[in-house]
Design a protein around this motif. Structure first.
Motif, mmCIF file in Angstrom:
data_model
loop_
_atom_site.group_PDB
_atom_site.id
_atom_site.type_symbol
_atom_site.label_atom_id
_atom_site.label_comp_id
_atom_site.label_asym_id
_atom_site.label_seq_id
_atom_site.Cartn_x
_atom_site.Cartn_y
_atom_site.Cartn_z
ATOM 1 N N MET A 95 0.849 -1.182 0.000
ATOM 2 C CA MET A 95 0.000 0.000 0.000
ATOM 3 C C MET A 95 0.890 1.239 0.000
ATOM 4 O O MET A 95 1.903 1.274 0.687
ATOM 5 N N SER A 96 0.486 2.242 -0.765
ATOM 6 C CA SER A 96 1.234 3.498 -0.804
ATOM 7 C C SER A 96 0.268 4.671 -0.722
ATOM 8 O O SER A 96 -0.910 4.555 -1.050
ATOM 9 N N THR A 97 0.789 5.794 -0.271
ATOM 10 C CA THR A 97 0.003 7.012 -0.153
ATOM 11 C C THR A 97 0.037 7.774 -1.467
ATOM 12 O O THR A 97 1.088 7.909 -2.084
ATOM 13 N N LEU A 98 -1.110 8.260 -1.890
ATOM 14 C CA LEU A 98 -1.196 9.080 -3.098
ATOM 15 C C LEU A 98 -1.211 10.549 -2.705
ATOM 16 O O LEU A 98 -1.855 10.923 -1.726
ATOM 17 N N GLN A 99 -0.533 11.374 -3.459
ATOM 18 C CA GLN A 99 -0.588 12.810 -3.191
ATOM 19 C C GLN A 99 -1.958 13.357 -3.528
ATOM 20 O O GLN A 99 -2.483 14.218 -2.844
ATOM 21 N N MET A 100 -2.532 12.869 -4.634
ATOM 22 C CA MET A 100 -3.879 13.288 -5.008
ATOM 23 C C MET A 100 -4.449 12.273 -5.987
ATOM 24 O O MET A 100 -3.719 11.528 -6.625
ATOM 25 N N ALA A 101 -5.763 12.265 -6.067
ATOM 26 C CA ALA A 101 -6.467 11.393 -7.003
ATOM 27 C C ALA A 101 -7.733 12.122 -7.448
ATOM 28 O O ALA A 101 -8.333 12.852 -6.672
ATOM 29 N N THR A 102 -8.109 11.914 -8.686
ATOM 30 C CA THR A 102 -9.350 12.512 -9.181
ATOM 31 C C THR A 102 -10.342 11.399 -9.457
ATOM 32 O O THR A 102 -9.996 10.388 -10.064
ATOM 33 N N PRO A 103 -11.562 11.546 -8.991
ATOM 34 C CA PRO A 103 -12.565 10.502 -9.228
ATOM 35 C C PRO A 103 -12.974 10.459 -10.698
ATOM 36 O O PRO A 103 -13.046 11.493 -11.364
#
Length: 113
Positions: A95-103
């Protein structure tokens, strides 16, 4: 454009035939619909195929899903158990952290279920 900043990416590299049933269970039991499956070939370092020479590879499935950060540990553990990763040659999950994601939302079309 909506941007989500508290998201996690879970990636699983699984033996062939495991990812789709896990993805179905995620949808039914955990209401997770942000998953995708890709396919790859490879071999483990300690598998019998590794000693037979180049070209002896097995098909792998790569299951990836983006989830809210607060559900990260819950979903990680659920996939670990459901995909039976704790057995020899059962796969890898991280598992890694995302800086941002768009739905990405598909339109609701009439007559579809």
């Amino acid at each position: 454009m909506q941007v989500n900043t508290r998201q996690k990416l879970i990636t699983c590299i699984l033996p062939c035939g495991i990812a789709f049933p896990v993805m179905e269970k995620l949808k039914q039991e955990k209401a997770i619909i942000t998953a995708t499956i890709n396919y790859a070939r490879g071999m483990g370092k300690l598998t019998p195929l590794a000693y037979r020479g180049v070209g002896e590879q097995t098909e792998k499935e790569i299951l990836q899903l983006v989830i809210p950060a607060e559900r990260g540990d819950e979903i990680f553990e659920y996939i670990y158990i459901t995909a039976d990763i704790n057995r020899p040659h059962g796969g890898i999950i991280y598992m890694s952290t995302l800086q941002m994601a768009t739905p990405f939302v598909l339109p609701d079309l009439p007559g579809e279920e």
